[in-house]
Motif scaffolding. Structure first.
Motif, PDB file in Angstrom:
ATOM      1  N   TYR A 130       0.844  -1.192   0.000  1.00 37.62           N
ATOM      2  CA  TYR A 130       0.000   0.000   0.000  1.00 37.62           C
ATOM      3  C   TYR A 130       0.885   1.251   0.000  1.00 37.62           C
ATOM      4  N   SER A 131       1.007   1.844  -1.168  1.00 39.18           N
ATOM      5  CA  SER A 131       1.884   3.009  -1.309  1.00 39.18           C
ATOM      6  C   SER A 131       1.415   4.186  -0.466  1.00 39.18           C
ATOM      7  N   GLU A 132       0.106   4.296  -0.279  1.00 41.83           N
ATOM      8  CA  GLU A 132      -0.420   5.420   0.489  1.00 41.83           C
ATOM      9  C   GLU A 132      -0.226   5.259   1.989  1.00 41.83           C
ATOM     10  N   ALA A 133       0.230   4.075   2.435  1.00 42.26           N
ATOM     11  CA  ALA A 133       0.374   3.827   3.868  1.00 42.26           C
ATOM     12  C   ALA A 133       1.775   4.094   4.389  1.00 42.26           C
ATOM     13  N   HIS A 134       2.715   4.424   3.506  1.00 42.61           N
ATOM     14  CA  HIS A 134       4.097   4.628   3.944  1.00 42.61           C
ATOM     15  C   HIS A 134       4.178   5.780   4.938  1.00 42.61           C
ATOM     16  N   GLY A 135       4.714   5.465   6.111  1.00 41.18           N
ATOM     17  CA  GLY A 135       4.874   6.489   7.125  1.00 41.18           C
ATOM     18  C   GLY A 135       3.648   6.759   7.969  1.00 41.18           C
ATOM     19  N   ARG A 136       2.537   6.138   7.656  1.00 35.95           N
ATOM     20  CA  ARG A 136       1.297   6.348   8.415  1.00 35.95           C
ATOM     21  C   ARG A 136       0.514   5.038   8.492  1.00 35.95           C
ATOM     22  N   GLU A 137       1.194   3.973   8.856  1.00 38.34           N
ATOM     23  CA  GLU A 137       0.595   2.647   8.833  1.00 38.34           C
ATOM     24  C   GLU A 137      -0.618   2.525   9.754  1.00 38.34           C
ATOM     25  N   GLU A 138      -0.490   3.016  10.980  1.00 31.62           N
ATOM     26  CA  GLU A 138      -1.593   2.888  11.930  1.00 31.62           C
ATOM     27  C   GLU A 138      -2.816   3.669  11.471  1.00 31.62           C
ATOM     28  N   GLU A 139      -2.591   4.865  10.975  1.00 36.28           N
ATOM     29  CA  GLU A 139      -3.709   5.666  10.470  1.00 36.28           C
ATOM     30  C   GLU A 139      -4.369   4.977   9.278  1.00 36.28           C
ATOM     31  N   PHE A 140      -3.548   4.407   8.401  1.00 34.14           N
ATOM     32  CA  PHE A 140      -4.079   3.708   7.227  1.00 34.14           C
ATOM     33  C   PHE A 140      -4.959   2.533   7.659  1.00 34.14           C
ATOM     34  N   VAL A 141      -4.486   1.737   8.622  1.00 35.75           N
ATOM     35  CA  VAL A 141      -5.260   0.578   9.093  1.00 35.75           C
ATOM     36  C   VAL A 141      -6.566   1.037   9.719  1.00 35.75           C
ATOM     37  N   ALA A 142      -6.510   2.093  10.539  1.00 37.62           N
ATOM     38  CA  ALA A 142      -7.732   2.591  11.191  1.00 37.62           C
ATOM     39  C   ALA A 142      -8.742   3.082  10.155  1.00 37.62           C
ATOM     40  N   GLU A 143      -8.262   3.807   9.140  1.00 39.49           N
ATOM     41  CA  GLU A 143      -9.161   4.295   8.099  1.00 39.49           C
ATOM     42  C   GLU A 143      -9.783   3.137   7.322  1.00 39.49           C
ATOM     43  N   ARG A 144      -8.947   2.123   6.992  1.00 38.21           N
ATOM     44  CA  ARG A 144      -9.464   0.996   6.204  1.00 38.21           C
ATOM     45  C   ARG A 144     -10.474   0.181   7.008  1.00 38.21           C
ATOM     46  N   MET A 145     -10.223  -0.042   8.279  1.00 37.31           N
ATOM     47  CA  MET A 145     -11.147  -0.820   9.094  1.00 37.31           C
ATOM     48  C   MET A 145     -12.449  -0.059   9.316  1.00 37.31           C
ATOM     49  N   ALA A 146     -12.354   1.269   9.483  1.00 35.53           N
ATOM     50  CA  ALA A 146     -13.574   2.077   9.644  1.00 35.53           C
ATOM     51  C   ALA A 146     -14.413   2.044   8.378  1.00 35.53           C
ATOM     52  N   MET A 147     -13.750   2.104   7.233  1.00 34.92           N
ATOM     53  CA  MET A 147     -14.478   2.049   5.969  1.00 34.92           C
ATOM     54  C   MET A 147     -15.107   0.669   5.787  1.00 34.92           C
ATOM     55  N   ARG A 148     -14.430  -0.365   6.239  1.00 38.90           N
ATOM     56  CA  ARG A 148     -14.969  -1.724   6.107  1.00 38.90           C
ATOM     57  C   ARG A 148     -16.208  -1.899   6.975  1.00 38.90           C
ATOM     58  N   LYS A 149     -16.208  -1.284   8.150  1.00 37.61           N
ATOM     59  CA  LYS A 149     -17.349  -1.416   9.050  1.00 37.61           C
ATOM     60  C   LYS A 149     -18.598  -0.712   8.512  1.00 37.61           C
ATOM     61  N   SER A 150     -18.413   0.266   7.629  1.00 38.50           N
ATOM     62  CA  SER A 150     -19.581   0.959   7.062  1.00 38.50           C
ATOM     63  C   SER A 150     -20.396   0.043   6.160  1.00 38.50           C
ATOM     64  N   LEU A 151     -19.754  -1.024   5.603  1.00 36.78           N
ATOM     65  CA  LEU A 151     -20.436  -2.081   4.833  1.00 36.78           C
ATOM     66  C   LEU A 151     -21.133  -1.571   3.573  1.00 36.78           C
ATOM     67  N   SER A 152     -20.841  -0.360   3.151  1.00 34.53           N
ATOM     68  CA  SER A 152     -21.462   0.123   1.912  1.00 34.53           C
ATOM     69  C   SER A 152     -20.472   0.917   1.088  1.00 34.53           C
ATOM     70  N   ALA A 153     -19.229   0.932   1.558  1.00 35.07           N
ATOM     71  CA  ALA A 153     -18.240   1.757   0.878  1.00 35.07           C
ATOM     72  C   ALA A 153     -17.589   0.999  -0.271  1.00 35.07           C
ATOM     73  N   THR A 154     -17.302   1.715  -1.332  1.00 30.76           N
ATOM     74  CA  THR A 154     -16.523   1.186  -2.456  1.00 30.76           C
ATOM     75  C   THR A 154     -15.323   2.098  -2.623  1.00 30.76           C
ATOM     76  N   MET A 155     -14.141   1.533  -2.559  1.00 29.60           N
ATOM     77  CA  MET A 155     -12.933   2.345  -2.612  1.00 29.60           C
ATOM     78  C   MET A 155     -11.998   1.827  -3.705  1.00 29.60           C
ATOM     79  N   GLU A 156     -11.144   2.723  -4.168  1.00 32.04           N
ATOM     80  CA  GLU A 156     -10.118   2.365  -5.144  1.00 32.04           C
ATOM     81  C   GLU A 156      -8.770   2.490  -4.442  1.00 32.04           C
ATOM     82  N   GLN A 157      -8.022   1.409  -4.464  1.00 30.61           N
ATOM     83  CA  GLN A 157      -6.775   1.348  -3.707  1.00 30.61           C
ATOM     84  C   GLN A 157      -5.615   1.103  -4.659  1.00 30.61           C
ATOM     85  N   ARG A 158      -4.563   1.882  -4.454  1.00 31.51           N
ATOM     86  CA  ARG A 158      -3.380   1.748  -5.306  1.00 31.51           C
ATOM     87  C   ARG A 158      -2.352   0.856  -4.620  1.00 31.51           C
TER      88      ARG A 158
END
Length: 760
Positions: A304-332
């Motif tokens: 995950y190129s966008e997670a470099h240097g901010r791993e914990e924030e990236f994980v928290a954002e991804r898990m929060a988006m997953r819990k919404s159960l209606s989100a569609t995201m594009e990940q590089r």
């Protein structure tokens, strides 16, 4: 009721009674399950499953009856008549088969209730036929009330069970099966309680079976029901296994990656594509892994190129988006890969994750974006080229036409006049061709816009005709302009574009006509969709054209006399542009003709009437003041030929001319002296004409000076140039090459209008 209880408790062996009840519950349940399965089938398969259901139910009812009879205490050994016993089975089977067909014929509780009642009616017949098949020591007497009560009670329970308790869920199927079995048991024991046995010699029934043989027959029947039940269970299992296998195959065949996580967000299953979309994770995937653990694997692999240097924030954002159960995201991902991820919840609290590789789509989008930018750049370059071409061609053409017009006012010999006319004619042709090319470019780019304003229709039509009246006269043609009185009025529209279409049509008519007449007429057109229209018609007696030529006449670069032997000139753009202008005005342009019979071009546009503007009276004092002194004109142009052309034209009038080479000098001159009118070029060094005009307007406003008329006398002739000139504060825009008479007219009228407005 006491009689029924006594019959069950005292006249029947409870062990046989219990066995009869269990067989009935089991058999009817199996038969009902088979009937429910038949509902999901069609054609011969449904019929075969219905017959199987009826057969099992018949076995169950038959076995229930004779098991209970084996436990009946008749006071002496009993035997069973073979033929009547067999007949009773077929009676049960036939009635139940009929009931199955009724239930399957049409869905709904009514038909199911009727089927249940029909089945119990047949079972009742089977019961009494079966009793008559038993050889007992005595004569049987029946109590009618108990018989009727038993039949009615059994039919009622069967109808209610089938009509109201029916369902495909396991619970409803079980309850309905129990209800059907109860209806049979109620019927049997109520009917048995209606029986009274009087001692008497037993009647001979012919070929009979002993109770032992009957036990073996019943055992075979029960075994048959068990086999059918096992087959149904096996079929259901194989069906579910086959369906599961097919679903699994379908999931594996999906073009998207799919994974299912349970309520604890642990991985349960995934398809092959899921591993292909996430190749770095494929070897790590295993049942029971949490989504959080998979994220950590991706972080460890540097996906995950966008997670470099901010791993914990990236994980928290991804898990929060997953819990919404209606989100569609594009990940590089690393390597410039793109994945679209969608998470959806299930009713049990699980999560279905769908991954789609959109790398190719992103690459296409980037390519399209680059192509769009290139196209926009090319379009800008084309526009700049057109503007520059217009400017560069119009500037020398203005010199040619201007000098020719100035030379026309001097004394010339006949030979010189003829050569001068050739110069003017050729210059006019070049000017028309240049205007057509620029109009075509503006139409293609969608930048050609109509200017809506009120104008005098009669005057516009007469002016369009007058331009070619002398040319028609020189060819010996009669020339007519006819305007119906009811449309000789003021209307709203773009007078310039209307005159462009009319002059093009009149010019072609004069060009292609050698004898006869050319007529321009204007009359009311038909009312289309409740809207009045104008009908312009240009008719001639020229060469005409055939239907094949007519079909391509309005195409670009098409002419009626194409080829190397052409007699008439032209670019072949005029009619194409005229039709497009007509469509932009909400109308249409068409034609009628025949070879050698002349032509008629018909322009139809909406008629929008307008009020004529009120004219302001000009006081004599103002006019006299303007005429009392010599007019002062400021000319700003960086091109010496253009300045010389204007100077030669203005020599015909008593005008004091001041010339400058750029906008800065023009601004200084305007501030230093008062001018009656300013002729301003748009494209000049140091300071352009637009900036100079704005500064002049600011200077006038700051000092409270009267507004000096400014004419943009420029080779920048596109629509955007006209709009920019008006925004800067210019009063008129006169494109080069211009007509000397038009320039002199503006110099004469604009100062008068400005003085009149100031006086008012």
């Amino acid at each position: 009721m006491e009689r029924i209880i006594s019959c069950i408790a005292l006249q029947h062996d409870w062990r046989w009674t219990l066995a009869a009840g269990l067989v009935c519950f089991f058999g009817v349940g199996v038969a009902y399950r088979a009937l429910c399965r038949a509902r999901g089938l069609t054609g011969p398969r449904q019929l075969r499953m219905a017959v199987l259901s009826a057969f099992v139910c018949g076995l169950a009812v038959f076995s229930t009856h004779f098991i209970a009879m084996l436990g009946f205490d008749a006071g002496a050994p009993i035997r069973f008549g073979v033929w009547l016993t067999v007949s009773s089975f077929f009676m049960a089977f036939g009635s139940i088969a009929l009931a199955c067909l009724i239930a399957l014929s049409r869905p709904g509780p009514v038909m199911r209730a009727i089927a249940g009642a029909v089945a119990i009616a047949g079972v009742s017949a089977m019961h009494f036929l079966g009793v008559s098949a038993i050889e007992m020591p005595g004569m049987i007497a029946w109590h009618p009330g108990y018989i009727a009560g038993g039949i009615i009670a059994g039919m009622t329970v069967a109808a209610l069970s089938a009509g109201l308790l029916h369902g495909l869920s396991p619970f409803r199927m079980t309850v309905t099966g129990i209800g059907g079995a109860l209806s049979v048991i109620i019927l049997h024991f109520t009917a048995m309680s209606a029986m009274t046995l009087t001692p008497a010699p037993a009647p001979a029934l012919g070929w009979t079976m002993s109770p032992g043989v009957m036990v073996l027959v019943i055992a075979a029947m029960v075994l048959g029901m068990a086999v059918v039940a096992a087959l149904l269970v096996a079929m259901a299992w194989f069906s579910r296994a086959s369906a599961t296998h097919q679903i699994r195959d379908a999931i594996d065949a999906m073009s998207d990656g799919l994974a299912f996580y349970d309520a604890d967000d642990k991985l349960v299953l995934w398809n092959r594509r899921y591993g292909e979309v996430n190749p770095e994770l494929a070897s790590r995937l295993q049942v029971g892994m949490t989504f959080r653990e998979l994220l950590q694997v991706g972080l460890d692999e540097g996906l995950y190129s966008e997670a470099h240097g901010r791993e914990e924030e990236f994980v928290a954002e991804r898990m929060a988006m997953r819990k919404s159960l209606s989100a569609t995201m594009e990940q590089r991902f690393a390597g410039n890969r793109w994945i679209r991820v969608s998470d959806r919840g299930t009713r049990a609290g699980g999560i279905v994750t769908v991954c789609t590789d959109i790398t190719e789509l992103k690459n296409h989008a980037d390519a399209l974006s680059e192509a769009r930018d290139a196209a926009e750049a090319a379009n800008r370059a084309k526009s700049e080229f057109l503007a520059n071409m217009s400017h560069e061609i119009r500037t020398p053409l203005n010199g040619v036409i201007g000098v020719a017009q100035a030379l026309r006012s001097t004394e010339l010999s006949a030979r010189q006049t003829e050569m001068l006319d050739l110069i003017r004619s050729s210059s006019h042709t070049l000017q028309v061709l240049l205007s057509d090319i620029l109009d075509l470019a503006r139409v293609e780019s969608g930048r050609l816009e109509l200017n809506e304003e009120a104008f005098d229709l009669g005057r516009a039509v007469r002016e369009s005709g007058q331009l070619y009246e002398s040319q028609a006269s020189e060819k010996g043609l009669q020339f007519f302009v006819e305007i119906a009185p009811e449309v000789d009025c003021w209307i709203e529209g773009d007078v310039v574009r209307l005159k462009q279409v009319l002059t093009n049509l009149v010019s072609n008519a004069v060009k292609f006509t050698d004898k006869g007449f050319v007529c321009l007429t204007v009359a009311p057109g038909p009312i289309l969709k409740g809207v009045e229209t104008l009908r312009f018609s240009v008719e001639d007696t020229g060469i005409g054209f055939d239907s094949e030529t007519r079909a391509r006449l309005f195409s670009r670069f098409e002419q009626a006399d194409g080829g190397i032997t052409r007699k008439f000139g032209g670019s072949g753009l005029g009619l194409s542009i005229s039709r497009q202008l007509a469509e932009m005005m909400g109308g249409d342009l068409d034609c009628e003709s025949e070879p050698g019979g002349g032509s008629a071009f018909i322009l139809t546009v909406p008629l929008r009437r307008a009020e004529a503007p009120a004219l302001k009276a000009v006081t004599e004092t103002t006019v006299e003041t303007t005429e009392a002194r010599r007019m002062k004109v400021l000319l700003a142009d960086d091109h010496p030929v253009n300045r010389k052309v204007v100077e030669m034209i203005l020599m015909q009038a008593d005008i004091e001319l001041t010339q400058v080479e750029n906008g800065s000098q023009a601004l200084q001159a305007a501030r230093a002296s008062d001018f009656d009118i300013i002729l301003m070029d748009m494209q000049m060094p140091v300071m352009d004409g637009l900036t100079a005009t704005k500064e002049i307007r600011l200077h006038e406003a700051a000092l409270g000076l009267p507004r000096t008329p400014v004419i943009m006398l420029t080779a920048n002739a596109l629509v955007e140039h006209v709009t920019a000139a008006e925004a800067a504060g210019a009063d008129r825009h006169l494109a080069k090459p211009f007509d000397a008479a038009e320039l002199l007219g503006l110099i004469d009228t604009l100062p008068r209008a400005a003085a009149a407005s100031l006086a008012a």
